[in-house]
Design a protein around this motif. Structure first.
Motif, PDB file in Angstrom:
ATOM      1  N   PHE A 180       5.051  14.384  -8.286  1.00 37.36           N
ATOM      2  CA  PHE A 180       6.273  13.714  -7.857  1.00 37.36           C
ATOM      3  C   PHE A 180       6.219  12.242  -8.273  1.00 37.36           C
ATOM      4  CE2 PHE A 180       7.361  17.069  -4.777  1.00 37.36           C
ATOM      5  CZ  PHE A 180       6.124  17.623  -4.524  1.00 37.36           C
ATOM      6  N   LEU A 188      11.107   5.838   0.973  1.00 40.60           N
ATOM      7  CA  LEU A 188      10.902   6.324  -0.386  1.00 40.60           C
ATOM      8  C   LEU A 188      12.014   7.293  -0.774  1.00 40.60           C
ATOM      9  CD1 LEU A 188       8.005   5.400   0.641  1.00 40.60           C
ATOM     10  CD2 LEU A 188       7.114   7.029  -1.031  1.00 40.60           C
ATOM     11  N   PHE A 237      -0.530  10.087  -2.381  1.00 42.49           N
ATOM     12  CA  PHE A 237       0.142   9.067  -3.179  1.00 42.49           C
ATOM     13  C   PHE A 237      -0.867   8.216  -3.953  1.00 42.49           C
ATOM     14  CE2 PHE A 237       4.488   9.359  -1.759  1.00 42.49           C
ATOM     15  CZ  PHE A 237       4.410   9.933  -0.500  1.00 42.49           C
ATOM     16  N   GLY A 238      -0.449   7.778  -5.143  1.00 42.87           N
ATOM     17  CA  GLY A 238      -1.170   6.722  -5.826  1.00 42.87           C
ATOM     18  C   GLY A 238      -0.908   5.396  -5.132  1.00 42.87           C
ATOM     19  N   ARG A 239      -1.593   4.345  -5.572  1.00 41.30           N
ATOM     20  CA  ARG A 239      -1.471   3.047  -4.897  1.00 41.30           C
ATOM     21  C   ARG A 239      -0.140   2.351  -5.177  1.00 41.30           C
ATOM     22  NH1 ARG A 239      -5.631  -0.930  -8.209  1.00 41.30           N
ATOM     23  NH2 ARG A 239      -4.744  -0.629 -10.290  1.00 41.30           N
ATOM     24  N   LYS A 260       0.843  -1.199   0.000  1.00 45.98           N
ATOM     25  CA  LYS A 260       0.000   0.000   0.000  1.00 45.98           C
ATOM     26  C   LYS A 260       0.880   1.252   0.000  1.00 45.98           C
ATOM     27  CE  LYS A 260      -4.024  -2.043   0.571  1.00 45.98           C
ATOM     28  NZ  LYS A 260      -5.058  -2.012  -0.480  1.00 45.98           N
ATOM     29  N   PRO A 261       0.324   2.400  -0.398  1.00 46.34           N
ATOM     30  CA  PRO A 261       1.108   3.634  -0.304  1.00 46.34           C
ATOM     31  C   PRO A 261       1.200   4.109   1.140  1.00 46.34           C
ATOM     32  CG  PRO A 261      -1.103   4.110  -1.095  1.00 46.34           C
ATOM     33  CD  PRO A 261      -0.995   2.616  -1.009  1.00 46.34           C
ATOM     34  N   PRO A 262       2.143   4.982   1.439  1.00 45.06           N
ATOM     35  CA  PRO A 262       2.215   5.550   2.790  1.00 45.06           C
ATOM     36  C   PRO A 262       0.966   6.377   3.093  1.00 45.06           C
ATOM     37  CG  PRO A 262       4.221   6.005   1.551  1.00 45.06           C
ATOM     38  CD  PRO A 262       3.231   5.479   0.580  1.00 45.06           C
ATOM     39  N   PHE A 265      12.930  10.614   3.088  1.00 48.03           N
ATOM     40  CA  PHE A 265      12.380   9.569   3.936  1.00 48.03           C
ATOM     41  C   PHE A 265      13.488   8.779   4.627  1.00 48.03           C
ATOM     42  CE2 PHE A 265       7.812   9.216   3.128  1.00 48.03           C
ATOM     43  CZ  PHE A 265       7.677  10.082   2.047  1.00 48.03           C
ATOM     44  N   GLY A 266      13.195   8.355   5.850  1.00 45.29           N
ATOM     45  CA  GLY A 266      14.031   7.393   6.524  1.00 45.29           C
ATOM     46  C   GLY A 266      13.699   5.984   6.062  1.00 45.29           C
ATOM     47  N   TYR A 282       8.181   8.825  -6.708  1.00 43.80           N
ATOM     48  CA  TYR A 282       9.071   8.266  -5.703  1.00 43.80           C
ATOM     49  C   TYR A 282       9.285   6.783  -6.016  1.00 43.80           C
ATOM     50  CZ  TYR A 282       8.471  12.250  -2.477  1.00 43.80           C
ATOM     51  OH  TYR A 282       8.477  13.488  -1.879  1.00 43.80           O
ATOM     52  N   PHE A 317       5.814   5.101  -6.795  1.00 50.27           N
ATOM     53  CA  PHE A 317       4.640   5.863  -6.376  1.00 50.27           C
ATOM     54  C   PHE A 317       4.624   7.227  -7.048  1.00 50.27           C
ATOM     55  CE2 PHE A 317       3.035   3.117  -3.095  1.00 50.27           C
ATOM     56  CZ  PHE A 317       4.146   2.498  -2.546  1.00 50.27           C
ATOM     57  N   GLN A 325      10.533   3.053  -4.088  1.00 50.55           N
ATOM     58  CA  GLN A 325      10.751   2.394  -2.800  1.00 50.55           C
ATOM     59  C   GLN A 325      11.252   0.970  -3.043  1.00 50.55           C
ATOM     60  OE1 GLN A 325       7.268   1.701  -0.287  1.00 50.55           O
ATOM     61  NE2 GLN A 325       8.501   1.937   1.565  1.00 50.55           N
TER      62      GLN A 325
END
Lengths: 114, 115
Positions: free
Chosen positions: B34, B44, B105-107, A41-43, A105-106, B36, B90, B38
Motif C-alpha cells: 500500500f 492517512l 508502515f515504513g518511516r 513517525k509512522p502510525p 482513517f479519521g 498512503y 507512507f 498524510q
C-alpha cells in the motif's frame, strides 16, 4: 458515507484526569483500529477490533482502555496518562480485516498530556 | 519478519517535475502493498494498493506504483507534481496477525514542493 469521524479534535488533559476519545463510522465496516502517531513517525498500531471483539492488543499499557459498544463506534478511554503519551491518535476502519482490505482513517485527535 | 524501508526521509521537487518515492519491502510470501498519503494534521488516505495481477498499479490523484518482485520494491511515481502534493507518504506491507491483517508502515517520506 466514506468518512471516519473522531472527537474531539484536540484534547489537553492532566495526568490524573480521565477522558475518552470517540470514533464513528457508518460504512458497515466490521474492523476498527486505534493507532498512535508521534510527530514525524509512522502510525503505531495499538488495538484491533473485529466484529466488535478485541482481536489485537499490541502490548499497550492498561492506562489505555478500548471499547467497542457497537459495530459503528470505537472508544478509547484514557486514565493516568503520562506526558510521553502526547501524540496524534488515529482511528481507522476496514470492511473486515482481510488481506488487501483498505483502511479508512479519521483525522485524528491531537492529545496533549500535561 | 516483514519490514518496509523508505530510504528517503525528505524529497524536494519543483512543481511540474516528475516524482519517484522509493519503497523496499521484506516479506516471505506474496506481499500486500500500500501507499498512503498524510497531509499535516490529518489522517492517512490510501493512494493505491497491490496484491496481484498487473504490476503497474494506478491510484488516485494521478499516482502510480510499480511492483518489482526481483528488486523487492514498490516505488510510487507521478509524472507532474502539484503544490498540493506536499505531504508525508507512507509505504506499507500487510501481514496476518492474530486473525487480522494489519499494515506495517515504513518511516515515511516527506515531500516538499517548490513553486
Amino acid at each position: 458515507d466514506t468518512e471516519v469521524t473522531q472527537t474531539p479534535k484536540h484534547l489537553v488533559m492532566g495526568m490524573t484526569n480521565k477522558k475518552s476519545l470517540k470514533c464513528e463510522q457508518h460504512m458497515g465496516h466490521r474492523a476498527m483500529y486505534w493507532y498512535k502517531q508521534k510527530a514525524k513517525k509512522p502510525p503505531e498500531l495499538m488495538f484491533v477490533y473485529s466484529y466488535e471483539k478485541l482481536s489485537i492488543n499490541e502490548s499497550v499499557p492498561s492506562r489505555f482502555s478500548p471499547e467497542c459498544p457497537n459495530s459503528s463506534l470505537l472508544n478509547l478511554h484514557l486514565h493516568a496518562l503520562q506526558p510521553e503519551d502526547s501524540a496524534l491518535y488515529l482511528c481507522a476502519s476496514s470492511q473486515e480485516s482481510l488481506a488487501g482490505d483498505e483502511q479508512f482513517f479519521g483525522p485524528g485527535t491531537r492529545l496533549t498530556v500535561l | 519478519a516483514q519490514s518496509v524501508t523508505q530510504p528517503d526521509i525528505h524529497i524536494t521537487v519543483s512543481e511540474g517535475a516528475s516524482l519517484e518515492l522509493r519503497c523496499n519491502y521484506s516479506y516471505g510470501a506474496t506481499p500486500y502493498l500500500f501507499w498512503y498519503v498524510q497531509s499535516p494534521g490529518q489522517g492517512l488516505q490510501l493512494l493505491l494498493k497491490y496484491f496481484s495481477g498487473d504490476t503497474l498499479v494506478q491510484g488516485i490523484k494521478g499516482f502510480e506504483a510499480e511492483f518489482k518482485r526481483s528488486q523487492s520494491s514498490f516505488n510510487l511515481r507521478k509524472p507532474s507534481v502539484h503544490w498540493s502534493d506536499a505531504a508525508e507518504y507512507f509505504c506499507a506491507v500487510g501481514h496476518p496477525s492474530g486473525g487480522s491483517y494489519i499494515p506495517t508502515f515504513g518511516r515515511g517520506t516527506s515531500l516538499i514542493v517548490h513553486p
